[in-house]
Design an enzyme around this catalytic site. Structure first.
Site, mmCIF file in Angstrom:
data_model
loop_
_atom_site.group_PDB
_atom_site.id
_atom_site.type_symbol
_atom_site.label_atom_id
_atom_site.label_comp_id
_atom_site.label_asym_id
_atom_site.label_seq_id
_atom_site.Cartn_x
_atom_site.Cartn_y
_atom_site.Cartn_z
ATOM 1 N N CYS A 46 0.865 -1.191 0.000
ATOM 2 C CA CYS A 46 0.000 0.000 0.000
ATOM 3 C C CYS A 46 0.897 1.235 0.000
ATOM 4 O O CYS A 46 2.105 1.119 -0.203
ATOM 5 C CB CYS A 46 -0.987 -0.017 1.173
ATOM 6 S SG CYS A 46 -0.225 0.069 2.793
ATOM 7 N N ASN B 86 2.362 1.439 4.222
ATOM 8 C CA ASN B 86 2.697 0.192 4.940
ATOM 9 C C ASN B 86 2.450 0.313 6.453
ATOM 10 O O ASN B 86 3.172 -0.265 7.269
ATOM 11 C CB ASN B 86 4.146 -0.259 4.662
ATOM 12 C CG ASN B 86 4.467 -1.672 5.126
ATOM 13 O OD1 ASN B 86 5.565 -1.949 5.596
ATOM 14 N ND2 ASN B 86 3.534 -2.586 5.023
ATOM 15 N N CYS C 173 -1.232 0.840 7.353
ATOM 16 C CA CYS C 173 -2.670 0.510 7.491
ATOM 17 C C CYS C 173 -3.025 -0.725 6.665
ATOM 18 O O CYS C 173 -3.045 -1.846 7.180
ATOM 19 C CB CYS C 173 -3.560 1.684 7.081
ATOM 20 S SG CYS C 173 -3.367 3.152 8.109
ATOM 21 N N ARG C 174 -3.327 -0.524 5.382
ATOM 22 C CA ARG C 174 -3.920 -1.609 4.599
ATOM 23 C C ARG C 174 -3.015 -2.811 4.374
ATOM 24 O O ARG C 174 -3.447 -3.953 4.556
ATOM 25 C CB ARG C 174 -4.388 -1.082 3.229
ATOM 26 C CG ARG C 174 -5.543 -0.129 3.318
ATOM 27 C CD ARG C 174 -5.707 0.659 2.056
ATOM 28 N NE ARG C 174 -4.556 1.518 1.810
ATOM 29 C CZ ARG C 174 -4.362 2.246 0.737
ATOM 30 N NH1 ARG C 174 -5.250 2.209 -0.227
ATOM 31 N NH2 ARG C 174 -3.298 3.005 0.611
ATOM 32 N N SER C 175 -1.752 -2.591 3.944
ATOM 33 C CA SER C 175 -0.940 -3.774 3.603
ATOM 34 C C SER C 175 -0.529 -4.594 4.830
ATOM 35 O O SER C 175 -0.550 -5.826 4.751
ATOM 36 C CB SER C 175 0.260 -3.422 2.716
ATOM 37 O OG SER C 175 1.159 -2.556 3.347
ATOM 38 N N ASP D 210 -8.241 4.337 1.006
ATOM 39 C CA ASP D 210 -7.234 4.460 2.055
ATOM 40 C C ASP D 210 -7.894 4.906 3.364
ATOM 41 O O ASP D 210 -8.393 6.028 3.461
ATOM 42 C CB ASP D 210 -6.183 5.490 1.618
ATOM 43 C CG ASP D 210 -4.938 5.378 2.454
ATOM 44 O OD1 ASP D 210 -5.054 4.948 3.616
ATOM 45 O OD2 ASP D 210 -3.857 5.712 1.944
HETATM 46 P P1 4NP Z 1 -1.719 2.932 4.041
HETATM 47 O O1 4NP Z 1 -2.228 4.345 4.619
HETATM 48 O O2 4NP Z 1 -1.191 3.201 2.662
HETATM 49 O O3 4NP Z 1 -2.934 2.058 4.044
HETATM 50 O O4 4NP Z 1 -0.638 2.463 5.010
HETATM 51 C C1 4NP Z 1 -1.443 5.524 4.634
HETATM 52 C C2 4NP Z 1 -0.557 5.741 5.644
HETATM 53 C C3 4NP Z 1 0.199 6.914 5.661
HETATM 54 C C4 4NP Z 1 0.036 7.856 4.674
HETATM 55 C C5 4NP Z 1 -0.867 7.623 3.659
HETATM 56 C C6 4NP Z 1 -1.598 6.452 3.632
HETATM 57 N N1 4NP Z 1 0.777 9.064 4.704
HETATM 58 O O5 4NP Z 1 0.519 9.947 3.853
HETATM 59 O O6 4NP Z 1 1.674 9.216 5.517
#
Ligand code: 4NP
Length: 154
Positions: free
Chosen positions: A8, A11, A13-15, A123
């Site tokens: 994702c 790294n 949340c989702r992945s 997201d």
């Molecule tokens: P993820 O979520 O891609 O599901 O881990 C996010 C975590 C952090 C950020 C964006 C999405 N960020 O912009 O820092």
């Protein structure tokens, strides 16, 4: 051994949710010894950080065990070391391809393309809705496992 890498943006949340949920899924079916399962980010923003507290809470509510998580960025070596590189959304796939240059072995997939929905997983970092994320991941991961079983890989 089937080597699966969930990817994702951050790294956190989702992945990692997909990583621990898929580990739990294959363990419950007694086929965990056939898999190596990890997760990565396409961005550098969260590298070195633990999983988001809201993602951890959602896994805990659903009795999904986790271990110590440290966000890592996808590298070109990962492309060679894993059999399935599974992204969450179209933007992810574009970023994955930017890092690996070329998907010459056709290893890159979007998770919900294994389901009838064929859509992005939004997201939850932005939506703050971890219930939708959990349910969509659950559906995608079960469909992915069915795909592997039907293909005769498991
Ligand atoms: P993820 O979520 O891609 O599901 O881990 C996010 C975590 C952090 C950020 C964006 C999405 N960020 O912009 O820092």
């Amino acid at each position: 051994m089937i080597k699966v890498l969930f990817v994702c943006l951050g790294n956190i949340c989702r992945s990692p949710m997909a990583e621990y949920m898929f580990k739990d899924l294959v363990k419950k079916r007694n086929i965990d010894n056939k898999f190596i399962i990890e997760s990565r980010a396409t961005s550098s923003e969260e590298i070195g950080n633990d999983m988001d507290i809201r993602a951890k809470r959602k896994l805990s509510e659903n009795n999904i065990p986790i271990s110590k998580h440290t966000a890592k960025k996808l590298t070109i070596d990962d492309y060679y070391n894993f059999d399935y590189i599974i992204g969450m959304e179209k933007a992810n796939i574009i970023n994955i391809l930017r890092i690996i240059k070329e998907d010459k072995d056709e290893k890159v997939y979007r998770l919900l393309d294994f389901t009838n929905k064929k859509k992005d997983i939004d997201d939850p970092w932005y939506t703050n809705n971890f219930d939708i994320t959990y349910n969509e991941l659950n559906e995608g991961l079960n469909s992915f496992l069915t795909y592997l079983i039907e293909k005769g890989e498991v």
